[in-house]
Design a protein around this motif. Sequence first.
Motif: not given
Length: 240
Positions: A9-21, A36-51
């Motif tokens: 659950g690392g692309s949204r909410g608390i998980g997103k902050a954990i992945s980035k940290k 949520n493919d859109d949120a995951a794609a956006n997350f990968s694009e902005t952070t460079g983290i693989k989903t």
Amino acid sequence: MGRVALVTGGSRGIGKAISKKLKADGYIVAATYAGNDDAAANFSETTGIKTYKWNVANYESSKVGIAQVEAELGPIEVVVANAGITRDAPFHKMTPEQWHDVIDTNLTGVFNTIHPIWPGMRERKFGRFIVISSINGQKGQFAQVNYAATKSGDLGIVKSLAQEGARVGITANAVCPGYIGTEMVLAVPEKIRESIIGQIPAGRLGEPEEIARCVAFLASDDSGFINGSTISANGAQFFV
Ligand code: CAA
């Protein structure tokens, strides 16, 4: 090379902050998501983290997904079991489906996440397992019999795995966030949310980054003697 960290659950909410940290701290991070493919794609694009997409409630999917992460990034040394859902309802209205959905994702999902990784951690004699539980697993919550049961269960998993892992260099700990400003909490009807905030002595919701910093501490090499513990981060709303 940094250690490989898996955040469910690392692309949204608390998980997103954990992945980035964890990425900022030098880990190679794999973030999972369920739908949520859109949120995951956006997350990968902005952070460079693989989903990676799989449903933590399914053991086979978890096993296959984890094998793919390890083939691409290397052995997973840090696991953050964060994926979780709510299906809130007063108990007299709670359906068996609402019960099972939450148990399957929040509790069995934790088993499905750590079980395939555990043997490798034992062999390598190193591992950091961190579960995101909840204040509501500690104190219970109106309309959350299902959710509170899973979040209490998470603490039982952690305390048991700590005893099994300690002799082979693995720690298992939990973080119990209080009410944090994520979609999950913002979904609570406004009137109830306001009354909840009124019960938080800090006078505000927590920030996802405040939980991410707890996780980063537990993931670090320096925290090796902290095992089977719970960090509560709830603005003084509840003490164990
Ligand atoms: N404490 C006390 N009473 C509560 C309550 C709460 N937290 N939440 C709801 N109620 C009361 C309502 O005020 C209402 O009372 P009245 O009938 O006297 O007006 C009653 O319970 C609701 O009854 P309904 O039959 O209308 O309930 P519903 O079937 O419409 O369900 C609900 C409503 C889904 C329970 C909704 O009230 C709700 O979402 N409540 C919040 C539950 C909650 O706090 N969830 C935590 C989510 S955040 C999270 O889980 C993250 C984390 O880890 C901290």
